[in-house]
Structures are given as structure tokens and as C-alpha cells.
Scaffold this active site. Sequence first.
Site, mmCIF file in Angstrom:
data_model
loop_
_atom_site.group_PDB
_atom_site.id
_atom_site.type_symbol
_atom_site.label_atom_id
_atom_site.label_comp_id
_atom_site.label_asym_id
_atom_site.label_seq_id
_atom_site.Cartn_x
_atom_site.Cartn_y
_atom_site.Cartn_z
ATOM 1 N N ARG A 151 42.502 34.397 28.958
ATOM 2 C CA ARG A 151 42.736 35.178 30.158
ATOM 3 C C ARG A 151 44.161 34.912 30.641
ATOM 4 N NH1 ARG A 151 37.547 32.729 31.084
ATOM 5 N NH2 ARG A 151 35.852 34.263 31.264
ATOM 6 N N LYS A 173 37.121 30.372 34.162
ATOM 7 C CA LYS A 173 36.562 30.741 35.471
ATOM 8 C C LYS A 173 35.610 29.654 35.951
ATOM 9 C CE LYS A 173 36.873 35.784 35.407
ATOM 10 N NZ LYS A 173 36.112 37.054 35.508
ATOM 11 N N HIS A 242 44.954 41.376 29.337
ATOM 12 C CA HIS A 242 43.522 41.550 29.112
ATOM 13 C C HIS A 242 43.254 42.438 27.899
ATOM 14 C CE1 HIS A 242 39.827 40.203 30.807
ATOM 15 N NE2 HIS A 242 39.291 41.395 30.791
ATOM 16 N N ARG A 245 43.238 40.231 24.968
ATOM 17 C CA ARG A 245 41.958 39.496 24.940
ATOM 18 C C ARG A 245 40.841 40.396 24.420
ATOM 19 N NH1 ARG A 245 38.832 35.311 27.463
ATOM 20 N NH2 ARG A 245 37.042 36.072 28.654
ATOM 21 N N HIS A 268 32.578 33.141 28.255
ATOM 22 C CA HIS A 268 31.642 33.915 29.066
ATOM 23 C C HIS A 268 30.430 33.058 29.409
ATOM 24 C CE1 HIS A 268 33.197 38.064 27.518
ATOM 25 N NE2 HIS A 268 33.918 37.588 28.511
ATOM 26 N N TYR A 277 31.078 44.176 23.758
ATOM 27 C CA TYR A 277 31.842 44.360 22.527
ATOM 28 C C TYR A 277 30.961 44.863 21.392
ATOM 29 C CZ TYR A 277 35.401 41.906 25.084
ATOM 30 O OH TYR A 277 36.309 41.550 26.043
#
Length: 309
Positions: A151, A173, A242, A245, A268, A277
Amino acid sequence: MPAPTDDLDAAVEGFLQALAREASPATVDAYRRDLAALTAFVREAGLTGWDELDRDQIRRFLGRERVRGLAPRSLARRRAALSRFTRSLHDQGVLPHDPVRLTRTPRAPASLPKPLDVDQLSRFLDTPHDGSPLACRDQAMCELFYSSGLRLAELAGLDLDHLAAHRVRVLGKGAKPRQVPVGQRAAQALDAWLAARPALAAAGEPALFVGRRGARLGHRAIQQRLSRLAVERGLPEHLHPHRLRHSFASHLLESSQDLRAVQELLGHANLSTTQIYTRLDWQHLAGVYDAAHPRARRRTPDADDQQPD
């Protein structure tokens, strides 16, 4: 930062300070804007404390935001900010119930990522540069974005001591650390940048990527560099971190079909986030099928094929 003017502001500021311990600065800034809009609304409604907030007022607020033209995605994010705030008030005993939990907003349409074509991206990354410190830095950033699926905030936050042999340690995150591999081409680009970095970096600066003034490179500067490189190298599409990514995830999944491995590499928390995806890959496969399978091709019936009524 100005001091809160009343109990409404004080509660919001306390919530944001607690949020900052586990969320990114960008998330805190977004929630601050969302809660400022709610605070202005409840003041207009004559409320003097959050204990007076109820479900009807939340519905009116979200309805007003929709009428103002707020996009479904932005509206959903605003509702998420309100929900987290009112849940905190409920946990503190300020609210007898969570007024947001029973409200609904339009679901944001699930947007599929748009990865760059593999050959197109390879040509972009393989374009020679002048070997200057800035060019070496930009090449290393591009290679690392695509090699490791980072990210923007993760790459900008990298320090020198986050690098190890063939891997890099990042803080994702929710301040969750993870290690991701670094490919050979990215490692070569990083070596070239580390050799050139002393020409730019200020003494004692821990950041891996620095700007002309020797300090850590900011998010906006990284975005601008990628956008400019796309133009300079003749990439016909807009480039942003992004999207690199997205390309990393889509290309890796297309080759490996290992969804859980891609989930871990991307950082994630939920597999459902990574599954977008697989939808992208299915669209590609469906397109190939429609174009190649003899029973999938559509044709306009000839007059001889048409049967009488």
C-alpha cells in the site's frame, strides 16, 4: 489543534484520539470530516449532547447527505464512521442503544480492480533511466510496489531497518506487521537506490525513501512521481500506487491460483476482500471462453435458419 468548544466536540475528539492508536492517519482524517458533518447537523437540530441522538436523526442526516449528491461509496463510508462512533458512545453508556445499527444506506458497488497488462507494465519498468539518485529512487519505488504489493502508506513508512535479505517488513492497516518477499528485480533496484541514497538523505534520517530535502518522502509526492513517470515513459494509462498493488495481486493470482497466499501477501484481514481478484480473473476467463469456444460464439441467423411461425 483548537480545544473542543463543547461536549459534542469533546466526545468526537476523544473518539478520534482513541482511533488514532489503531487506524491510519488517512482513516482518522476521513472520520474527522464525517463526524464534523454530523456534529454540524445535530447542532442545527438543536441537540446539546450525544445522548439525545436517535435513529430518526441519523436517517435524516444520511438522507440529507444523499440529496446533496454524496456518492453511494462515500455515503457508505460516512455511515461506517457514524456507526463506529455511536457504538463507542453506547459502550460508554452515553447512548442506551446504537442508533446507526438499524439504518441502511445504499451498498457501494463492488468495483473490480483494473490491473495493467503484464507486457505493458514490464515495458514501463524496463525503461532505462539516467541513473541519477532521484531516478534510482523512483525505480526502486515502482519495482517494490509491484514486487511486494505494498500500500502507499506501507511504502512511505518504510525505514532502512525494515529491509532484510529478499524480504521487507511493513506495518499494515491497524498497525499489523507482516513480512513480504522482494523479487530479484526489485532487490536490484533497491541496491542501486541504497548506493545513491547518501547523496540525498539527511544525517540520521531513518526513512528508506527520501526527497530532495533529505527527509521522508510523503504520500502525495510518491503519487505525483508515479503519475509523472507514466507520462515520461509513454504509459498510455494513469498510474497510481494502488493500481500497481492491484496488478501485483491479479497477476500473482492468475499464475498461482492460491487465494490464501495472496491474502497473506496483501495483508487482508478477511478473505472476502481478496476474493474480488477471483472475480476479475473469472471475467478474463469468461472473455476467453466467449471468444474461443465454438458453442459460445454468437452469430446472426441466416434466412435459411429461420423457421416459420
